[in-house]
Motif scaffolding. Structure first.
Motif, mmCIF file in Angstrom:
data_model
loop_
_atom_site.group_PDB
_atom_site.id
_atom_site.type_symbol
_atom_site.label_atom_id
_atom_site.label_comp_id
_atom_site.label_asym_id
_atom_site.label_seq_id
_atom_site.Cartn_x
_atom_site.Cartn_y
_atom_site.Cartn_z
ATOM 1 N N ILE A 40 0.699 -0.958 0.034
ATOM 2 C CA ILE A 40 0.093 0.036 -0.182
ATOM 3 C C ILE A 40 0.923 1.202 0.022
ATOM 4 N N SER A 84 -2.335 4.159 -2.431
ATOM 5 C CA SER A 84 -2.881 4.949 -1.373
ATOM 6 C C SER A 84 -3.339 6.417 -1.823
ATOM 7 N N THR A 91 -8.094 4.099 0.476
ATOM 8 C CA THR A 91 -6.670 3.177 0.905
ATOM 9 C C THR A 91 -7.523 1.965 1.601
#
Length: 406
Positions: A40, A84, A91
């Motif tokens: 992420i 993200s 996210t």
């Protein structure tokens, strides 16, 4: 020469990362012919350049393993990336998709703000997750399934303050100003710095905060100058560090600046090329091109083979390093537990004891009571041409005295 190159590649893969080329170590039931890992990271937004380099490092490392070995348990590694975009709600939604898919065995998260929100999600669904933002210090015992791959914020504080203490000239204690963004990452150095200063002959004259992306920080810099700060310790994003240097130049305030390595990315050199002037020093636990280690050789092999970057980039090094930790944990889960999933990878990480990554990063130890990786770093000068010069040897600032390189 050709034989020497292939020997180098062989020992990098075998010697550092300990991959097994045998498929009969343990019987293992696989639901897929690929092993899912996640990341992420900001691929868009203000930190996009940094995030893209992080991902290139991960992609190149896993691609190299997939192309040059039989993988792990005869399965290839599949990197799945969530952008993200510096947007918590998006996210969190995508991280939930990770959780529901049951296909990701370990996740790296590069945003400290995002990490605080996503942490509970991955704990509920047992997937090990690494906070690569370098904004935190984990408690003892640690939060389940939560790991730091690069030490913690206290490491940078102890190292930087000890270096200033050791290199300071004059009989009076050094006077240090701390300047950070008003957010999780910025605040992460406040308490550790004060704790160190309380037991050492140095003075923190002030801790000042500012909002991220503030274009003119002259009032903050003026205040620190008026309070007699001889050094400034920053914790902020690269663009904010450039604003600090610009503001210092406006008032002709020529002192050394210090910070974590996360501010010295490619974006920093683009924005601050004329401002650096060899006055910024960072705490950096990684390898550098001048190191004669297997880790440096690995980076060169990856850069030459895939050409996704040119030269040495700290953000790319981060991606390669985290990918190496992930792969080692997955391999260990396969070898010792005969199964690869979130819980077994978590148990495998907790068996890391002085794990050697060939100088790519300091040796890592994780236990069931400590997920902080290591407490070793060195101080490095950031040069205006984008290179780095070591000012100290590697050391543990909690248990050792710094050795300054003449």
């Amino acid at each position: 020469m050709r034989r020497s190159l292939w020997l180098t590649i062989f020992f990098v893969v075998v010697g550092i990362f300990c991959f097994s080329f045998s498929s009969n170590l343990h019987a293992e039931t696989a639901t897929s012919n690929r092993i899912g890992v996640g990341a992420i990271v900001d691929l868009t937004g203000p930190h996009a350049e940094l995030g893209q380099l992080n991902v290139r490092g991960m992609e190149d490392y896993f691609r190299y393993i997939n192309e040059t070995t039989s993988g792990i348990s005869e399965r290839k590694i599949d990197l799945r990336v969530v952008d993200s975009g510096h947007n918590i709600s998006n996210t969190f939604k995508n991280a939930e998709a990770f959780r529901q898919s049951d296909q990701v065995n370990i996740v790296a998260i590069w945003d400290g703000h995002i990490f605080e929100k996503a942490n509970t999600l991955f704990v509920k669904h047992p997937v090990p997750h690494m906070d690569a933002s370098e904004c935190r210090t984990l408690p003892h015992p640690p939060v389940s399934y939560t790991y730091l791959p690069f030490g913690n914020a206290a490491l940078d504080c102890y190292a930087i303050l000890q270096y200033i203490e050791a290199s300071h000239e004059g009989s009076a204690p050094p006077r240090i100003g701390i300047l950070t963004t008003h957010d999780v990452c910025g605040k992460s150095i406040h308490a550790p710095s004060m704790a160190y200063a309380s037991n050492h002959p140095l003075q923190i004259v002030a801790i000042l905060e500012f909002s991220p992306n503030t274009p003119d920080l002259t009032p903050k810099i003026l205040k620190l100058r008026d309070m007699g700060a001889e050094y400034i310790f920053m914790q902020c994003a690269p663009a904010d560090a450039v604003a600090v240097l610009q503001s210092a130049d406006r008032i002709h305030y020529n002192i050394p600046f210090f910070g974590a390595w996360t501010m010295a990315d490619a974006h920093f050199f683009t924005l601050g090329k004329s401002l650096i002037r060899n006055r910024l020093n960072i705490s950096f636990p990684g390898c550098l091109p001048g190191d004669n280690t297997s880790g440096v050789h690995l980076l060169k092999v990856l850069v030459d083979r895939y050409k996704s970057v040119s030269g040495f980039h700290i953000a790319y090094w981060e991606g390669v390093s985290i990918a190496a930790i992930m792969a080692r944990a997955i391999q260990r889960a396969h070898e010792t537990l005969g199964k690869i999933d979130g819980p077994t990878v978590n148990l495998a990480l907790e068996t890391f004891e002085n794990e050697d990554f060939g100088g790519l990063i300091p040796n890592i130890t994780y236990t069931d009571t400590d997920h902080n990786a290591f407490f070793v770093t060195r101080i490095v000068r950031v040069n205006a041409n984008g290179t780095f010069t070591p000012l100290t040897k590697f050391w543990n600032p909690k248990t050792e005295k710094v050795t300054v390189i003449p």
